[in-house]
Design a protein around this motif. Structure first.
Motif, PDB file in Angstrom:
ATOM      1  N   LEU A  25     -37.773  14.886 -27.010  1.00 28.70           N
ATOM      2  CA  LEU A  25     -38.124  15.962 -26.077  1.00 28.70           C
ATOM      3  C   LEU A  25     -39.140  16.917 -26.697  1.00 28.70           C
ATOM      4  O   LEU A  25     -40.025  17.436 -25.999  1.00 28.70           O
ATOM      5  N   ALA A  26     -39.034  17.134 -28.006  1.00 29.92           N
ATOM      6  CA  ALA A  26     -40.003  17.990 -28.685  1.00 29.92           C
ATOM      7  C   ALA A  26     -41.393  17.355 -28.684  1.00 29.92           C
ATOM      8  O   ALA A  26     -42.412  18.038 -28.504  1.00 29.92           O
ATOM      9  N   ILE A  27     -41.443  16.045 -28.870  1.00 27.16           N
ATOM     10  CA  ILE A  27     -42.725  15.327 -28.817  1.00 27.16           C
ATOM     11  C   ILE A  27     -43.340  15.476 -27.436  1.00 27.16           C
ATOM     12  O   ILE A  27     -44.531  15.786 -27.285  1.00 27.16           O
ATOM     13  N   ALA A  28     -42.530  15.259 -26.393  1.00 28.82           N
ATOM     14  CA  ALA A  28     -43.034  15.353 -25.022  1.00 28.82           C
ATOM     15  C   ALA A  28     -43.536  16.753 -24.718  1.00 28.82           C
ATOM     16  O   ALA A  28     -44.593  16.931 -24.080  1.00 28.82           O
ATOM     17  N   ALA A  29     -42.802  17.767 -25.183  1.00 27.87           N
ATOM     18  CA  ALA A  29     -43.207  19.151 -24.920  1.00 27.87           C
ATOM     19  C   ALA A  29     -44.499  19.494 -25.645  1.00 27.87           C
ATOM     20  O   ALA A  29     -45.366  20.211 -25.110  1.00 27.87           O
ATOM     21  N   ALA A  30     -44.660  18.980 -26.859  1.00 26.96           N
ATOM     22  CA  ALA A  30     -45.852  19.282 -27.643  1.00 26.96           C
ATOM     23  C   ALA A  30     -47.099  18.625 -27.070  1.00 26.96           C
ATOM     24  O   ALA A  30     -48.201  19.184 -27.145  1.00 26.96           O
ATOM     25  N   LEU A  31     -46.930  17.434 -26.501  1.00 28.73           N
ATOM     26  CA  LEU A  31     -48.086  16.699 -25.976  1.00 28.73           C
ATOM     27  C   LEU A  31     -48.462  17.132 -24.559  1.00 28.73           C
ATOM     28  O   LEU A  31     -49.598  16.942 -24.132  1.00 28.73           O
ATOM     29  N   ALA A  32     -47.491  17.696 -23.834  1.00 26.74           N
ATOM     30  CA  ALA A  32     -47.757  18.123 -22.456  1.00 26.74           C
ATOM     31  C   ALA A  32     -48.633  19.370 -22.440  1.00 26.74           C
ATOM     32  O   ALA A  32     -48.581  20.186 -23.365  1.00 26.74           O
ATOM     33  N   PRO A  33     -49.422  19.551 -21.376  1.00 29.28           N
ATOM     34  CA  PRO A  33     -49.591  18.621 -20.248  1.00 29.28           C
ATOM     35  C   PRO A  33     -50.731  17.622 -20.458  1.00 29.28           C
ATOM     36  O   PRO A  33     -50.975  16.787 -19.605  1.00 29.28           O
ATOM     37  N   ARG A  34     -51.416  17.761 -21.591  1.00 28.13           N
ATOM     38  CA  ARG A  34     -52.595  16.896 -21.808  1.00 28.13           C
ATOM     39  C   ARG A  34     -52.210  15.422 -21.825  1.00 28.13           C
ATOM     40  O   ARG A  34     -52.910  14.572 -21.264  1.00 28.13           O
ATOM     41  N   VAL A  66     -38.260  15.205 -18.703  1.00 33.43           N
ATOM     42  CA  VAL A  66     -39.110  14.079 -19.086  1.00 33.43           C
ATOM     43  C   VAL A  66     -38.539  12.821 -18.428  1.00 33.43           C
ATOM     44  O   VAL A  66     -37.335  12.580 -18.528  1.00 33.43           O
ATOM     45  N   PRO A  67     -39.365  12.015 -17.764  1.00 34.38           N
ATOM     46  CA  PRO A  67     -38.835  10.790 -17.152  1.00 34.38           C
ATOM     47  C   PRO A  67     -38.206   9.871 -18.202  1.00 34.38           C
ATOM     48  O   PRO A  67     -38.773   9.647 -19.272  1.00 34.38           O
ATOM     49  N   HIS A  68     -37.003   9.368 -17.907  1.00 38.33           N
ATOM     50  CA  HIS A  68     -36.296   8.439 -18.778  1.00 38.33           C
ATOM     51  C   HIS A  68     -36.089   7.105 -18.042  1.00 38.33           C
ATOM     52  O   HIS A  68     -35.884   7.090 -16.829  1.00 38.33           O
ATOM     53  N   ALA A 307     -37.969  19.482 -39.852  1.00 37.53           N
ATOM     54  CA  ALA A 307     -38.055  18.050 -39.559  1.00 37.53           C
ATOM     55  C   ALA A 307     -38.686  17.790 -38.194  1.00 37.53           C
ATOM     56  O   ALA A 307     -39.521  16.889 -38.041  1.00 37.53           O
ATOM     57  N   THR A 308     -38.302  18.582 -37.201  1.00 36.73           N
ATOM     58  CA  THR A 308     -38.851  18.370 -35.859  1.00 36.73           C
ATOM     59  C   THR A 308     -40.353  18.611 -35.840  1.00 36.73           C
ATOM     60  O   THR A 308     -41.123  17.836 -35.258  1.00 36.73           O
ATOM     61  N   GLN A 309     -40.784  19.680 -36.504  1.00 36.56           N
ATOM     62  CA  GLN A 309     -42.218  19.963 -36.568  1.00 36.56           C
ATOM     63  C   GLN A 309     -42.964  18.844 -37.297  1.00 36.56           C
ATOM     64  O   GLN A 309     -44.074  18.467 -36.905  1.00 36.56           O
ATOM     65  N   ALA A 310     -42.366  18.332 -38.370  1.00 34.94           N
ATOM     66  CA  ALA A 310     -42.994  17.238 -39.121  1.00 34.94           C
ATOM     67  C   ALA A 310     -43.127  15.995 -38.248  1.00 34.94           C
ATOM     68  O   ALA A 310     -44.139  15.283 -38.297  1.00 34.94           O
ATOM     69  N   GLY A 316     -48.513  13.304 -33.367  1.00 36.42           N
ATOM     70  CA  GLY A 316     -49.809  13.778 -32.882  1.00 36.42           C
ATOM     71  C   GLY A 316     -50.974  13.223 -33.683  1.00 36.42           C
ATOM     72  O   GLY A 316     -52.004  12.832 -33.116  1.00 36.42           O
ATOM     73  N   GLN A 317     -50.815  13.159 -34.995  1.00 39.12           N
ATOM     74  CA  GLN A 317     -51.874  12.602 -35.838  1.00 39.12           C
ATOM     75  C   GLN A 317     -52.095  11.124 -35.549  1.00 39.12           C
ATOM     76  O   GLN A 317     -53.230  10.648 -35.489  1.00 39.12           O
ATOM     77  N   HIS A 318     -50.990  10.391 -35.376  1.00 49.49           N
ATOM     78  CA  HIS A 318     -51.119   8.960 -35.075  1.00 49.49           C
ATOM     79  C   HIS A 318     -51.804   8.750 -33.733  1.00 49.49           C
ATOM     80  O   HIS A 318     -52.695   7.897 -33.603  1.00 49.49           O
ATOM     81  N   LEU A 319     -51.410   9.536 -32.747  1.00 45.62           N
ATOM     82  CA  LEU A 319     -52.011   9.413 -31.427  1.00 45.62           C
ATOM     83  C   LEU A 319     -53.493   9.726 -31.486  1.00 45.62           C
ATOM     84  O   LEU A 319     -54.324   9.012 -30.890  1.00 45.62           O
ATOM     85  N   HIS A 320     -53.863  10.767 -32.202  1.00 49.47           N
ATOM     86  CA  HIS A 320     -55.260  11.160 -32.291  1.00 49.47           C
ATOM     87  C   HIS A 320     -56.099  10.079 -32.976  1.00 49.47           C
ATOM     88  O   HIS A 320     -57.227   9.783 -32.545  1.00 49.47           O
ATOM     89  N   SER A 321     -55.549   9.451 -34.005  1.00 49.15           N
ATOM     90  CA  SER A 321     -56.331   8.455 -34.763  1.00 49.15           C
ATOM     91  C   SER A 321     -56.373   7.101 -34.089  1.00 49.15           C
ATOM     92  O   SER A 321     -57.218   6.271 -34.424  1.00 49.15           O
TER      93      SER A 321
END
Length: 326
Positions: A25-34, A66-68, A307-310, A316-321
């Motif tokens: 859920l933290a990943i989804a929140a960080a990437l949204a809405p882009r 988040v859709p599951h 840990a969540t921030q890491a 995010g880094q993997h997605l960007h690269s």
């Protein structure tokens, strides 16, 4: 005209109680809405309807945020195989990508992850007659003796199973009797090229504790919370249906098996928490063993501050690269 490539599928694994739902859920929140995210559950227990408390199923609020997918898709009297998971997950990944969203596979059923990433052989389906014979044999000599027999014919599989893990011991012996091949031979046979895996290189993130005692504390706290939330009432309702029994895959899930035994009177109710916690710790140990056999994973120490921030930063880094396009 430039066409943007589909967003890559990513995965978040880890042992039970390691914080996968919160991390996803933290990943989804960080990437949204882009970048919209849709979660595909990789959990053999969450597929069952009516099994909410004992599986730590994401809440309705979390699932509305988040859709599951692949949650509540089977009745507890039905089976759900790794092969069915691969088929369903592959279809969902394509559909989610077609919607311009990122497929995030989240869970702790490591056999499902391995089958999706490495491919799966056509293992023989369950055979009621063979299972009945194995059950009769186990009733006569006990599951530890059945485990010893498995160690004779399939040492690698026996080495990763506890002597009392009747469900998996039975399945391994069943595969041997039906195919003449040890279960471990199916797990090591690659049926798809690594490049064909829907989870690309570096896209598997794993929440793993550096201190196992941290995870044990979380497991104990969560089991206590489940009991307080009405877990026994949930199992009582399932038993009251009349069409379920303790040998079904759903009722063999950790926690449900121990609760069923207590309600049956075969084990003391006073020891339910102790037995449930011990079984969950054994499950976590098996999950970590599976994960250590996946060298391509990116490990996040889930018991460390931040840990969540890491995790969010690494994703995010993997997605960007790896994201193609302008």
């Amino acid at each position: 005209m430039t066409t943007t490539a589909p967003l890559p599928a990513m995965a978040l694994a880890g042992p039970t109680a390691s914080g996968k739902t919160a991390g996803a859920l933290a990943i989804a929140a960080a990437l949204a809405p882009r970048v919209p995210v849709e979660i595909i559950s990789v959990d053999s227990a969450l597929v069952y309807r009516g099994m909410d408390i004992g599986t730590a199923k994401p809440t309705q609020q979390e699932r509305a945020t988040v859709p599951h997918h692949l949650i509540d898709i089977r009745d507890p009297r039905e089976a759900y195989s790794a092969a069915e998971f691969v088929q369903d997950a592959t279809r969902l990944i394509a559909q989610i990508q077609a919607r311009g969203a990122l497929p995030l596979l989240v869970g702790g059923t490591m056999l499902y992850f391995k089958a999706l990433m490495d491919g799966i052989d056509d293992m023989p389906p369950a055979d009621p007659a063979v299972r009945a014979r194995l059950d009769a044999q186990a009733a006569a000599i006990g599951w530890p003796a059945m485990h010893a027999e498995l160690a004779r014919i399939d040492p690698p599989t026996a080495a990763r199973l506890a002597p009392g893990d009747s469900q998996r011991i039975q399945r391994a012996l069943e595969v041997w009797h039906l195919s003449g091949r040890p279960l471990s031979s199916f797990h090591t046979t690659k049926t798809i090229a690594a490049s064909a895996s829907p989870i690309g290189p570096g896209a598997l993130f794993s929440l793993e504790p550096q201190d196992r005692a941290w995870l044990h504390t979380r497991i104990a706290e969560r089991f206590a919370a489940m009991l307080a939330a009405g877990f026994l009432d949930e199992v009582t309702r399932l038993r009251a249906r009349g069409d379920l029994h303790p040998d079904l895959p759903s009722m063999r899930c950790v926690g449900y098996r121990q609760a069923w035994q207590s309600l049956d009177g075969t084990c003391p109710m006073a020891s339910l928490a102790e037995r449930g916690i011990a079984a969950t710790r054994q499950l976590a140990k098996r999950q970590i063993t599976w994960l250590r056999g996946m060298p391509q994973r990116h490990v996040i120490a889930c018991d460390q501050p931040g840990a969540t921030q890491a995790l969010v930063q690494a994703v995010g880094q993997h997605l960007h690269s790896n994201r193609a396009g302008p």
